[in-house]
Design a protein around this motif. Structure first.
Motif, PDB file in Angstrom:
ATOM      1  N   ALA A  46       0.882  -1.283  -0.004  1.00  0.00           N
ATOM      2  CA  ALA A  46      -0.057   0.014   0.054  1.00  0.00           C
ATOM      3  C   ALA A  46       0.680   1.214   0.095  1.00  0.00           C
ATOM      4  CB  ALA A  46      -0.992  -0.173   1.170  1.00  0.00           C
ATOM      5  N   GLN A  47       1.753   1.275   0.991  1.00  0.00           N
ATOM      6  CA  GLN A  47       2.769   2.545   0.868  1.00  0.00           C
ATOM      7  C   GLN A  47       3.604   2.674  -0.387  1.00  0.00           C
ATOM      8  OE1 GLN A  47       5.502   2.246   4.127  1.00  0.00           O
ATOM      9  NE2 GLN A  47       3.485   1.986   5.824  1.00  0.00           N
ATOM     10  N   ALA A  48       3.957   1.340  -1.063  1.00  0.00           N
ATOM     11  CA  ALA A  48       4.862   1.517  -2.342  1.00  0.00           C
ATOM     12  C   ALA A  48       3.883   2.097  -3.571  1.00  0.00           C
ATOM     13  CB  ALA A  48       5.207   0.095  -2.691  1.00  0.00           C
ATOM     14  N   VAL A  49       2.731   1.821  -3.760  1.00  0.00           N
ATOM     15  CA  VAL A  49       1.797   2.471  -4.528  1.00  0.00           C
ATOM     16  C   VAL A  49       0.949   3.778  -4.358  1.00  0.00           C
ATOM     17  CG1 VAL A  49       1.954   0.173  -5.881  1.00  0.00           C
ATOM     18  CG2 VAL A  49      -0.004   0.760  -4.180  1.00  0.00           C
ATOM     19  N   ALA A  50       1.345   4.125  -2.995  1.00  0.00           N
ATOM     20  CA  ALA A  50       0.217   5.108  -2.586  1.00  0.00           C
ATOM     21  C   ALA A  50       0.389   6.431  -3.410  1.00  0.00           C
ATOM     22  CB  ALA A  50       0.810   5.605  -1.046  1.00  0.00           C
ATOM     23  N   ASP A  51       1.558   6.775  -4.188  1.00  0.00           N
ATOM     24  CA  ASP A  51       1.421   7.871  -5.033  1.00  0.00           C
ATOM     25  C   ASP A  51       1.058   7.749  -6.440  1.00  0.00           C
ATOM     26  OD1 ASP A  51       3.751   6.455  -5.597  1.00  0.00           O
ATOM     27  OD2 ASP A  51       5.032   8.075  -5.552  1.00  0.00           O
ATOM     28  N   VAL A  52       0.551   6.552  -6.841  1.00  0.00           N
ATOM     29  CA  VAL A  52       0.001   6.239  -8.160  1.00  0.00           C
ATOM     30  C   VAL A  52      -1.213   6.900  -8.234  1.00  0.00           C
ATOM     31  CG1 VAL A  52      -0.534   4.435  -9.998  1.00  0.00           C
ATOM     32  CG2 VAL A  52       1.355   4.202  -8.220  1.00  0.00           C
ATOM     33  N   GLY A  53      -1.517   7.948  -8.824  1.00  0.00           N
ATOM     34  CA  GLY A  53      -2.674   8.486  -9.034  1.00  0.00           C
ATOM     35  C   GLY A  53      -3.508   8.258 -10.075  1.00  0.00           C
ATOM     36  N   ASP A  54      -4.689   8.887  -9.996  1.00  0.00           N
ATOM     37  CA  ASP A  54      -5.735   8.725 -11.266  1.00  0.00           C
ATOM     38  C   ASP A  54      -5.212   9.002 -12.313  1.00  0.00           C
ATOM     39  OD1 ASP A  54      -7.549   7.809  -9.130  1.00  0.00           O
ATOM     40  OD2 ASP A  54      -9.080   9.139  -9.166  1.00  0.00           O
ATOM     41  N   GLY A  55      -5.397   8.480 -13.390  1.00  0.00           N
ATOM     42  CA  GLY A  55      -4.742   8.882 -14.456  1.00  0.00           C
ATOM     43  C   GLY A  55      -3.340   8.528 -14.897  1.00  0.00           C
ATOM     44  N   ALA A  56      -2.769   7.713 -13.931  1.00  0.00           N
ATOM     45  CA  ALA A  56      -1.332   7.430 -14.222  1.00  0.00           C
ATOM     46  C   ALA A  56      -1.170   6.312 -15.382  1.00  0.00           C
ATOM     47  CB  ALA A  56      -0.719   6.897 -13.032  1.00  0.00           C
ATOM     48  N   SER A  57       0.074   6.330 -15.816  1.00  0.00           N
ATOM     49  CA  SER A  57       0.336   5.026 -16.750  1.00  0.00           C
ATOM     50  C   SER A  57       1.061   4.138 -16.073  1.00  0.00           C
ATOM     51  CB  SER A  57       1.099   5.753 -18.215  1.00  0.00           C
ATOM     52  OG  SER A  57       2.357   6.581 -17.658  1.00  0.00           O
ATOM     53  N   LEU A  58       1.047   2.821 -16.444  1.00  0.00           N
ATOM     54  CA  LEU A  58       1.491   1.701 -15.820  1.00  0.00           C
ATOM     55  C   LEU A  58       2.197   0.772 -16.793  1.00  0.00           C
ATOM     56  CD1 LEU A  58      -0.853   0.880 -12.929  1.00  0.00           C
ATOM     57  CD2 LEU A  58       0.921   2.152 -12.644  1.00  0.00           C
ATOM     58  N   ALA A  59       3.466   0.193 -16.609  1.00  0.00           N
ATOM     59  CA  ALA A  59       4.269  -0.689 -17.316  1.00  0.00           C
ATOM     60  C   ALA A  59       4.072  -1.861 -16.205  1.00  0.00           C
ATOM     61  CB  ALA A  59       5.497  -0.443 -17.702  1.00  0.00           C
ATOM     62  N   VAL A  60       3.386  -2.984 -16.595  1.00  0.00           N
ATOM     63  CA  VAL A  60       3.143  -4.133 -15.963  1.00  0.00           C
ATOM     64  C   VAL A  60       3.829  -5.412 -16.185  1.00  0.00           C
ATOM     65  CG1 VAL A  60       1.550  -5.328 -14.276  1.00  0.00           C
ATOM     66  CG2 VAL A  60       0.916  -3.137 -14.838  1.00  0.00           C
ATOM     67  N   GLY A  61       4.582  -6.115 -15.581  1.00  0.00           N
ATOM     68  CA  GLY A  61       5.113  -7.065 -15.900  1.00  0.00           C
ATOM     69  C   GLY A  61       4.136  -8.438 -15.906  1.00  0.00           C
ATOM     70  N   GLY A  62       4.754  -9.417 -16.492  1.00  0.00           N
ATOM     71  CA  GLY A  62       3.825 -10.828 -16.618  1.00  0.00           C
ATOM     72  C   GLY A  62       3.406 -11.182 -17.927  1.00  0.00           C
ATOM     73  N   PHE A  63       2.962 -12.488 -17.787  1.00  0.00           N
ATOM     74  CA  PHE A  63       2.633 -13.253 -19.187  1.00  0.00           C
ATOM     75  C   PHE A  63       1.505 -14.257 -18.588  1.00  0.00           C
ATOM     76  CE2 PHE A  63       2.267 -15.841 -22.615  1.00  0.00           C
ATOM     77  CZ  PHE A  63       2.540 -15.182 -23.953  1.00  0.00           C
ATOM     78  N   GLY A  64       0.387 -13.951 -18.834  1.00  0.00           N
ATOM     79  CA  GLY A  64      -0.667 -14.964 -18.246  1.00  0.00           C
ATOM     80  C   GLY A  64      -0.778 -14.992 -16.856  1.00  0.00           C
ATOM     81  N   LEU A  65      -0.361 -15.973 -16.138  1.00  0.00           N
ATOM     82  CA  LEU A  65      -0.514 -16.002 -14.932  1.00  0.00           C
ATOM     83  C   LEU A  65       0.929 -15.788 -14.327  1.00  0.00           C
ATOM     84  CD1 LEU A  65      -3.342 -18.430 -13.862  1.00  0.00           C
ATOM     85  CD2 LEU A  65      -3.252 -15.872 -14.088  1.00  0.00           C
ATOM     86  N   SER A  66       1.994 -15.705 -15.120  1.00  0.00           N
ATOM     87  CA  SER A  66       3.298 -16.127 -15.023  1.00  0.00           C
ATOM     88  C   SER A  66       3.989 -14.732 -14.427  1.00  0.00           C
ATOM     89  CB  SER A  66       4.186 -16.721 -15.946  1.00  0.00           C
ATOM     90  OG  SER A  66       5.288 -16.875 -15.389  1.00  0.00           O
ATOM     91  N   GLY A  67       4.660 -14.413 -13.259  1.00  0.00           N
ATOM     92  CA  GLY A  67       5.255 -13.253 -12.968  1.00  0.00           C
ATOM     93  C   GLY A  67       4.569 -11.910 -12.781  1.00  0.00           C
ATOM     94  N   VAL A  68       3.136 -12.145 -12.630  1.00  0.00           N
ATOM     95  CA  VAL A  68       2.466 -11.155 -12.349  1.00  0.00           C
ATOM     96  C   VAL A  68       2.609 -10.379 -10.820  1.00  0.00           C
ATOM     97  CG1 VAL A  68       0.000 -10.443 -12.464  1.00  0.00           C
ATOM     98  CG2 VAL A  68       0.695 -12.042 -13.961  1.00  0.00           C
ATOM     99  N   PRO A  69       2.655  -9.306 -10.609  1.00  0.00           N
ATOM    100  CA  PRO A  69       2.734  -8.414  -9.772  1.00  0.00           C
ATOM    101  C   PRO A  69       1.221  -8.215  -8.953  1.00  0.00           C
ATOM    102  CG  PRO A  69       2.836  -6.663 -11.184  1.00  0.00           C
ATOM    103  CD  PRO A  69       2.892  -8.186 -12.000  1.00  0.00           C
ATOM    104  N   ASN A  70       0.787  -9.256  -8.443  1.00  0.00           N
ATOM    105  CA  ASN A  70      -0.679  -9.259  -7.970  1.00  0.00           C
ATOM    106  C   ASN A  70      -0.773  -8.759  -6.563  1.00  0.00           C
ATOM    107  OD1 ASN A  70      -2.159 -11.104  -9.710  1.00  0.00           O
ATOM    108  ND2 ASN A  70      -0.740 -12.762  -9.122  1.00  0.00           N
ATOM    109  N   VAL A  71       0.056  -8.894  -5.736  1.00  0.00           N
ATOM    110  CA  VAL A  71       0.049  -7.964  -4.567  1.00  0.00           C
ATOM    111  C   VAL A  71       0.142  -6.506  -4.685  1.00  0.00           C
ATOM    112  CG1 VAL A  71       1.164  -7.605  -2.105  1.00  0.00           C
ATOM    113  CG2 VAL A  71       1.130 -10.058  -3.220  1.00  0.00           C
ATOM    114  N   LEU A  72       0.831  -5.862  -5.621  1.00  0.00           N
ATOM    115  CA  LEU A  72       0.842  -4.513  -5.936  1.00  0.00           C
ATOM    116  C   LEU A  72      -0.532  -4.110  -6.760  1.00  0.00           C
ATOM    117  CD1 LEU A  72       4.655  -4.200  -7.071  1.00  0.00           C
ATOM    118  CD2 LEU A  72       3.477  -3.441  -4.778  1.00  0.00           C
TER     119      LEU A  72
END
Length: 251
Positions: free
Chosen positions: A9-35
C-alpha cells in the motif's frame, strides 16, 4: 540505498488517477498481484496500462479491469479474457494492439533512452498503414483508429517506425531481490518483467525472497537495482500463492 518499503500500500500510494503503468507478467506467470491488489484497494482509476495481456482468471490486471479502473491498454494479447473483449467491443476501453515483439522492444527502448526504432514487423498491414480500431463506439463502428506510421526503406527492405514507451510507474514481480533493488526472475517469469521495469520512471518490485546486498552474485542479476526505486517483500503466503491457467494432467 535501502529501497525496501514496508507495505504494498505504501509502495503504490502515489500512483494517482490517470497514471500510466508498465506491468510485468505473461498470463499468470510473473504477475505483480500484490501490488495490483494494493492499487485496487486504494481506489486508483483511469489508468493507462502497458502489459502483454490484461489479466486472466480474475487475477492480475483483471482485478482492475473488472472494476472499471483501466481507461487504456497497450498490449499484444486479449486471450480468453472475456471481460477485456467485452469492454473493448462495447467502447468502454481504448486498446492499442501491437505485435508482441514490438511491444517488448518499445519497452526496452524506453528504458534504454532510445526514442524510436525501425522494425519490419507490421509492414504492409494496418499496424503500419493505420486504421486499427483503438476504440469502438458501442454500436459496431470505430470511434478512434490508429494513425499511419512512417515507413522507410533500408537496403531494399521496408521498415515501420515505432515509438519507445515510457510510463509513470512500473510494477513487476521477482523471485529474489536485495535491498538495493537488484532482481532475479524465475524461469518464465522473466518475460516482460525486466522490460517493464526499465520503462517505468518509478519502478516498484514485489519480491518473493528479500536478501541482503551481496547475497546475489553479480552475474546472477537479471535486472540491476538502478532501474528499481522501491522493493516490497512478500509474505511466505503471498509468495506461495500461484495459480495454473490451463491445468493439463495425464489420464
Amino acid at each position: 540505498m535501502d529501497k525496501v518499503v514496508a507495505t504494498a500500500a505504501q509502495a503504490v500510494a502515489d500512483v494517482g488517477d490517470g497514471a500510466s503503468l508498465a506491468v510485468g507478467g505473461f498470463g499468470l506467470s510473473g504477475v505483480p498481484n500484490v501490488l495490483i491488489e494494493a492499487l485496487y484497494a486504494q481506489g486508483t482509476t483511469g489508468l493507462s496500462v502497458v502489459s502483454n495481456n490484461c489479466g486472466a482468471l480474475e487475477s492480475g490486471l483483471a482485478v482492475l479491469l473488472s472494476a472499471g479502473r483501466i481507461a487504456r491498454v497497450t498490449g499484444s494479447y486479449i486471450g480468453a479474457n472475456k471481460e477485456f473483449a467485452r469492454q473493448y467491443l462495447a467502447g468502454e476501453i481504448e486498446v492499442e494492439m501491437i505485435p508482441q515483439g514490438t511491444l517488448a522492444e518499445r519497452l526496452r527502448a524506453g528504458g534504454a533512452g532510445i526514442p524510436a526504432f525501425y522494425t519490419p514487423a507490421g509492414v504492409g498491414t494496418q499496424v503500419a498503414d493505420g486504421g486499427l480500431p483503438w476504440r469502438y463506439d458501442g454500436s459496431g463502428g470505430v470511434a478512434k483508429a490508429s494513425p499511419p506510421k512512417e515507413v522507410r526503406e533500408f537496403d531494399g527492405v521496408e521498415y515501420v517506425l515505432e515509438r519507445a514507451i515510457r510510463t509513470d510507474f512500473a510494477l513487476v514481480r521477482a523471485a529474489r531481490g536485495d535491498r538495493h533493488g537488484n532482481l532475479v526472475f524465475n524461469k518464465s517469469a522473466r518475460n516482460f518483467n525486466p522490460l517493464a521495469a526499465t520503462a517505468g520512471r518509478i519502478t516498484v518490485a514485489e519480491v518473493e525472497e528479500l536478501v541482503e546486498p551481496g547475497e546475489i552474485e553479480p552475474d546472477q542479476v537479471h535486472l540491476p537495482g538502478v532501474f528499481v526505486q522501491r522493493v516490497v517483500a512478500l509474505t511466505p503466503e503471498q509468495a506461495a500463492h500461484k495459480q495454473i491457467e490451463k491445468r493439463t494432467v495425464s489420464s
